[in-house]
Design a protein around this motif. Structure first.
Motif, PDB file in Angstrom:
ATOM      1  N   CYS A  22      34.702  40.984  35.171  1.00  0.00           N
ATOM      2  CA  CYS A  22      35.332  39.682  35.380  1.00  0.00           C
ATOM      3  C   CYS A  22      36.698  39.746  34.714  1.00  0.00           C
ATOM      4  CB  CYS A  22      34.485  38.579  34.785  1.00  0.00           C
ATOM      5  SG  CYS A  22      35.234  36.936  34.865  1.00  0.00           S
ATOM      6  N   ALA A  23      37.736  39.715  35.534  1.00  0.00           N
ATOM      7  CA  ALA A  23      39.104  39.761  35.032  1.00  0.00           C
ATOM      8  C   ALA A  23      39.635  38.345  34.906  1.00  0.00           C
ATOM      9  CB  ALA A  23      39.972  40.568  35.989  1.00  0.00           C
ATOM     10  N   ALA A  24      40.225  38.060  33.768  1.00  0.00           N
ATOM     11  CA  ALA A  24      40.721  36.717  33.487  1.00  0.00           C
ATOM     12  C   ALA A  24      42.231  36.719  33.366  1.00  0.00           C
ATOM     13  CB  ALA A  24      40.100  36.195  32.203  1.00  0.00           C
ATOM     14  N   SER A  25      42.833  35.680  33.887  1.00  0.00           N
ATOM     15  CA  SER A  25      44.269  35.491  33.705  1.00  0.00           C
ATOM     16  C   SER A  25      44.489  34.657  32.458  1.00  0.00           C
ATOM     17  CB  SER A  25      44.859  34.787  34.913  1.00  0.00           C
ATOM     18  OG  SER A  25      44.335  33.464  34.996  1.00  0.00           O
ATOM     19  N   GLY A  26      45.722  34.607  31.997  1.00  0.00           N
ATOM     20  CA  GLY A  26      46.038  33.741  30.874  1.00  0.00           C
ATOM     21  C   GLY A  26      46.133  34.486  29.559  1.00  0.00           C
ATOM     22  N   ARG A  27      46.899  33.922  28.641  1.00  0.00           N
ATOM     23  CA  ARG A  27      47.171  34.575  27.379  1.00  0.00           C
ATOM     24  C   ARG A  27      46.155  34.244  26.299  1.00  0.00           C
ATOM     25  NH1 ARG A  27      53.085  32.466  26.393  1.00  0.00           N
ATOM     26  NH2 ARG A  27      52.079  30.614  27.261  1.00  0.00           N
ATOM     27  N   THR A  28      45.240  33.317  26.586  1.00  0.00           N
ATOM     28  CA  THR A  28      44.325  32.859  25.547  1.00  0.00           C
ATOM     29  C   THR A  28      42.888  33.267  25.827  1.00  0.00           C
ATOM     30  OG1 THR A  28      44.066  30.741  26.696  1.00  0.00           O
ATOM     31  CG2 THR A  28      45.752  30.885  24.963  1.00  0.00           C
ATOM     32  N   PHE A  29      42.710  34.357  26.553  1.00  0.00           N
ATOM     33  CA  PHE A  29      41.363  34.799  26.914  1.00  0.00           C
ATOM     34  C   PHE A  29      40.484  34.968  25.689  1.00  0.00           C
ATOM     35  CE2 PHE A  29      38.026  36.684  29.249  1.00  0.00           C
ATOM     36  CZ  PHE A  29      37.589  37.799  28.550  1.00  0.00           C
ATOM     37  N   CYS A  96      31.029  34.697  36.910  1.00  0.00           N
ATOM     38  CA  CYS A  96      31.411  34.591  35.507  1.00  0.00           C
ATOM     39  C   CYS A  96      32.062  33.231  35.297  1.00  0.00           C
ATOM     40  CB  CYS A  96      32.318  35.724  35.060  1.00  0.00           C
ATOM     41  SG  CYS A  96      33.982  35.703  35.717  1.00  0.00           S
ATOM     42  N   ALA A  97      32.005  32.779  34.059  1.00  0.00           N
ATOM     43  CA  ALA A  97      32.494  31.459  33.720  1.00  0.00           C
ATOM     44  C   ALA A  97      33.064  31.472  32.312  1.00  0.00           C
ATOM     45  CB  ALA A  97      31.360  30.431  33.826  1.00  0.00           C
ATOM     46  N   ALA A  98      33.970  30.528  32.046  1.00  0.00           N
ATOM     47  CA  ALA A  98      34.655  30.489  30.760  1.00  0.00           C
ATOM     48  C   ALA A  98      34.677  29.080  30.196  1.00  0.00           C
ATOM     49  CB  ALA A  98      36.090  30.994  30.926  1.00  0.00           C
ATOM     50  N   VAL A  99      34.558  29.011  28.878  1.00  0.00           N
ATOM     51  CA  VAL A  99      34.703  27.750  28.155  1.00  0.00           C
ATOM     52  C   VAL A  99      35.367  28.068  26.832  1.00  0.00           C
ATOM     53  CG1 VAL A  99      32.333  27.930  27.239  1.00  0.00           C
ATOM     54  CG2 VAL A  99      33.521  25.727  27.222  1.00  0.00           C
ATOM     55  N   MET A 100      36.292  27.203  26.433  1.00  0.00           N
ATOM     56  CA  MET A 100      37.058  27.512  25.219  1.00  0.00           C
ATOM     57  C   MET A 100      36.203  27.299  23.972  1.00  0.00           C
ATOM     58  SD  MET A 100      40.803  26.326  23.916  1.00  0.00           S
ATOM     59  CE  MET A 100      41.646  27.484  24.977  1.00  0.00           C
ATOM     60  N   GLY A 101      36.103  28.346  23.184  1.00  0.00           N
ATOM     61  CA  GLY A 101      35.613  28.271  21.819  1.00  0.00           C
ATOM     62  C   GLY A 101      34.206  27.783  21.588  1.00  0.00           C
ATOM     63  N   ALA A 102      33.362  27.805  22.604  1.00  0.00           N
ATOM     64  CA  ALA A 102      32.026  27.240  22.439  1.00  0.00           C
ATOM     65  C   ALA A 102      31.123  28.190  21.656  1.00  0.00           C
ATOM     66  CB  ALA A 102      31.405  26.936  23.795  1.00  0.00           C
ATOM     67  N   PRO A 103      30.254  27.646  20.813  1.00  0.00           N
ATOM     68  CA  PRO A 103      29.316  28.493  20.067  1.00  0.00           C
ATOM     69  C   PRO A 103      28.193  29.011  20.950  1.00  0.00           C
ATOM     70  CG  PRO A 103      28.916  26.188  19.578  1.00  0.00           C
ATOM     71  CD  PRO A 103      30.128  26.233  20.450  1.00  0.00           C
ATOM     72  N   ALA A 104      27.529  30.034  20.456  1.00  0.00           N
ATOM     73  CA  ALA A 104      26.518  30.714  21.262  1.00  0.00           C
ATOM     74  C   ALA A 104      25.394  29.782  21.696  1.00  0.00           C
ATOM     75  CB  ALA A 104      25.950  31.900  20.479  1.00  0.00           C
ATOM     76  N   ASN A 114      34.141  25.378  32.013  1.00  0.00           N
ATOM     77  CA  ASN A 114      35.256  24.725  32.681  1.00  0.00           C
ATOM     78  C   ASN A 114      35.809  25.525  33.849  1.00  0.00           C
ATOM     79  OD1 ASN A 114      35.940  24.308  29.345  1.00  0.00           O
ATOM     80  ND2 ASN A 114      35.546  22.521  30.628  1.00  0.00           N
ATOM     81  N   TYR A 115      35.636  26.830  33.784  1.00  0.00           N
ATOM     82  CA  TYR A 115      36.247  27.698  34.782  1.00  0.00           C
ATOM     83  C   TYR A 115      35.211  28.661  35.338  1.00  0.00           C
ATOM     84  CZ  TYR A 115      40.369  25.950  32.389  1.00  0.00           C
ATOM     85  OH  TYR A 115      41.308  25.130  31.822  1.00  0.00           O
ATOM     86  N   TRP A 116      35.311  28.891  36.647  1.00  0.00           N
ATOM     87  CA  TRP A 116      34.369  29.753  37.343  1.00  0.00           C
ATOM     88  C   TRP A 116      35.110  30.703  38.276  1.00  0.00           C
ATOM     89  CZ3 TRP A 116      29.049  29.613  36.651  1.00  0.00           C
ATOM     90  CH2 TRP A 116      28.565  28.560  35.872  1.00  0.00           C
ATOM     91  N   GLY A 117      34.540  31.884  38.421  1.00  0.00           N
ATOM     92  CA  GLY A 117      35.036  32.802  39.432  1.00  0.00           C
ATOM     93  C   GLY A 117      34.399  32.501  40.782  1.00  0.00           C
ATOM     94  N   GLN A 118      34.764  33.301  41.767  1.00  0.00           N
ATOM     95  CA  GLN A 118      34.299  33.079  43.139  1.00  0.00           C
ATOM     96  C   GLN A 118      32.958  33.739  43.411  1.00  0.00           C
ATOM     97  OE1 GLN A 118      36.287  35.504  42.297  1.00  0.00           O
ATOM     98  NE2 GLN A 118      35.467  37.269  43.401  1.00  0.00           N
ATOM     99  N   GLY A 119      32.533  34.627  42.523  1.00  0.00           N
ATOM    100  CA  GLY A 119      31.234  35.269  42.657  1.00  0.00           C
ATOM    101  C   GLY A 119      31.312  36.637  43.311  1.00  0.00           C
ATOM    102  N   THR A 120      30.334  37.465  42.990  1.00  0.00           N
ATOM    103  CA  THR A 120      30.203  38.772  43.612  1.00  0.00           C
ATOM    104  C   THR A 120      28.728  39.007  43.933  1.00  0.00           C
ATOM    105  OG1 THR A 120      30.746  41.133  43.394  1.00  0.00           O
ATOM    106  CG2 THR A 120      29.990  40.020  41.398  1.00  0.00           C
ATOM    107  N   GLN A 121      28.472  39.519  45.122  1.00  0.00           N
ATOM    108  CA  GLN A 121      27.096  39.668  45.601  1.00  0.00           C
ATOM    109  C   GLN A 121      26.469  40.934  45.029  1.00  0.00           C
ATOM    110  OE1 GLN A 121      25.145  37.668  47.866  1.00  0.00           O
ATOM    111  NE2 GLN A 121      23.515  39.055  47.146  1.00  0.00           N
ATOM    112  N   VAL A 122      25.279  40.793  44.505  1.00  0.00           N
ATOM    113  CA  VAL A 122      24.461  41.931  44.075  1.00  0.00           C
ATOM    114  C   VAL A 122      23.177  41.898  44.894  1.00  0.00           C
ATOM    115  CG1 VAL A 122      23.119  42.934  42.193  1.00  0.00           C
ATOM    116  CG2 VAL A 122      25.410  41.998  41.756  1.00  0.00           C
TER     117      VAL A 122
END
Length: 126
Positions: A22-29, A96-104, A114-122
Motif C-alpha cells: 500500500c503506497a501512500a502519498s503525503g509527507r505525514t505518512f 488498506c486504510a489510514a487514520v492519524m495517530g490512532a492507538p492500537a 479516514n482514508y481508503w485505497g481502491q482495493g486489490t483482489q486476492v
C-alpha cells in the motif's frame, strides 16, 4: 490528505504466499496508523491487521494470526501485508486504510479510518 494505492494481489494456490503493498502519498505518512481489511462478495468488510504510526504495535484478526504479517517502511511511505499459507477463505478484495495517530486498541473498526485505497483482489484456488 492521504491517497492510498494497493498492489500485489492476484491468483495463488492454497498454501502459497502473496505480499500486498500500500503506497501512500503525503509527507505525514509516519503519523498515520494503518490497517488492512478485506471484503468477500456479499459480506461485510472485515479487519485483517493493523499497525500503529510508530510501527511498535500490531494487531491481527484471529483468522490470520500466525500466517499474515503487517509491517511498514515510513521512508518509503508504504505498508505491507505478507500473507503466507493462504487458504480458500482468504479470497477477498483487500483494502488498506489510514487514520492519524490512532492507538492500537482502536484500529479494528472500519469506521475509525479516514482514508481508503481502491482495493486489490486476492483469489486463492484449490
Amino acid at each position: 490528505q492521504v491517497q492510498l494505492v494497493e498492489s500485489g494481489g492476484g491468483l495463488v494456490q492454497a498454501g502459497g504466499s502473496l505480499r500486498l503493498s500500500c503506497a501512500a502519498s503525503g509527507r505525514t505518512f509516519s503519523s498515520y496508523s494503518m490497517g488492512w481489511f478485506r471484503q468477500a462478495p456479499g459480506k461485510e468488510r472485515d479487519f485483517v491487521a493493523a499497525i500503529t504510526w510508530s510501527g511498535i504495535s500490531t494487531d491481527y484478526a484471529d483468522s490470520v494470526k500466525g500466517r499474515f504479517t503487517i509491517f511498514r517502511d515510513n521512508a518509503k511511505n508504504a505498508v505491507y501485508l505478507q500473507m503466507n499459507n493462504l487458504k480458500l477463505e482468504d479470497t477477498a478484495v483487500y483494502y488498506c486504510a489510514a487514520v492519524m495517530g490512532a492507538p492500537a486498541r482502536t484500529l479494528r473498526g472500519v469506521s475509525m479510518y479516514n482514508y481508503w485505497g481502491q482495493g486489490t483482489q486476492v483469489t486463492v484456488s484449490s
